[in-house]
Write an enzyme that holds these catalytic residues in place. Structure first.
Site, mmCIF file in Angstrom:
data_model
loop_
_atom_site.group_PDB
_atom_site.id
_atom_site.type_symbol
_atom_site.label_atom_id
_atom_site.label_comp_id
_atom_site.label_asym_id
_atom_site.label_seq_id
_atom_site.Cartn_x
_atom_site.Cartn_y
_atom_site.Cartn_z
ATOM 1 N N PHE A 46 0.807 -1.225 0.000
ATOM 2 C CA PHE A 46 0.000 0.000 0.000
ATOM 3 C C PHE A 46 0.840 1.275 0.000
ATOM 4 C CE2 PHE A 46 -0.145 -1.875 4.318
ATOM 5 C CZ PHE A 46 0.588 -0.928 5.029
ATOM 6 N N GLY A 49 1.272 3.640 -3.218
ATOM 7 C CA GLY A 49 0.310 4.660 -3.616
ATOM 8 C C GLY A 49 -0.238 5.498 -2.484
ATOM 9 N N HIS A 50 0.203 5.250 -1.244
ATOM 10 C CA HIS A 50 -0.383 5.950 -0.085
ATOM 11 C C HIS A 50 0.721 6.397 0.861
ATOM 12 C CE1 HIS A 50 -3.032 6.566 3.468
ATOM 13 N NE2 HIS A 50 -3.953 6.758 2.560
ATOM 14 N N PHE A 51 1.357 7.366 0.717
ATOM 15 C CA PHE A 51 1.494 8.266 -0.413
ATOM 16 C C PHE A 51 2.934 8.181 -0.874
ATOM 17 C CE2 PHE A 51 -1.745 9.962 2.468
ATOM 18 C CZ PHE A 51 -2.831 10.068 1.613
ATOM 19 N N VAL A 56 2.332 6.549 4.411
ATOM 20 C CA VAL A 56 1.491 6.485 5.612
ATOM 21 C C VAL A 56 0.594 5.258 5.474
ATOM 22 C CG1 VAL A 56 -0.324 7.644 6.935
ATOM 23 C CG2 VAL A 56 1.479 9.001 5.871
#
Length: 142
Positions: A46, A49-51, A56
């Site tokens: 994750f 893409g986050h971020f 985070v």
């Protein structure tokens, strides 16, 4: 204290990679509570893409990790062996801090109410003693 490693956790709850969000259970009492950990690494999918500029852990995944911790508590009861605990509701959820690569996320879920297959867990996630998420989680066992 009762400890569970990843293989023992997999015997209790049905979650698997990439959605198994527990690394260990430090202590638990079947039907009462569980305390677990997730060691957050930069290699988590994750984070791509986050971020990308500031990795985070998504808050909803922290809530899911808390739910999995509660599932260990409730599904470790002999009468619930082989069953699944599903979300019924998320209430009183508060996000109070970020979870980033390198954090050791402490997850604690205490079962505060049970009636038939439905129950409520009081859940709290923390990093270095600082609470980052609190929620009341309703579950249904099936």
């Amino acid at each position: 204290m009762k400890h569970l490693d990843i293989n023992q956790i997999k015997e209790i709850i049905p979650h698997r990679h990439p959605f198994l969000l527990l690394d260990a259970i430090e202590d638990y009492e079947p039907g009462e509570y569980a305390v677990g950990y997730k060691c957050v690494t930069y290699r988590e999918d994750f984070f791509a893409g986050h971020f990308p500029q500031e990795p985070v852990m998504p808050g909803v995944l922290t809530v899911e990790a808390l739910a999995q911790t509660g599932a260990v508590a409730i599904l470790s009861l002999p009468e619930n062996k082989g069953k699944t605990a599903y979300f019924g509701a998320i209430n009183k959820c508060k996000f109070k801090g970020k979870v980033v690569p390198g954090d050791k996320l402490r997850l604690e879920t205490r079962i505060i109410k049970k009636k038939g297959p439905v129950g409520i867990g009081e859940a709290s996630a923390s990093v270095d003693g600082k609470v980052v998420v609190q929620a009341e989680l309703t579950f249904m066992v099936n």
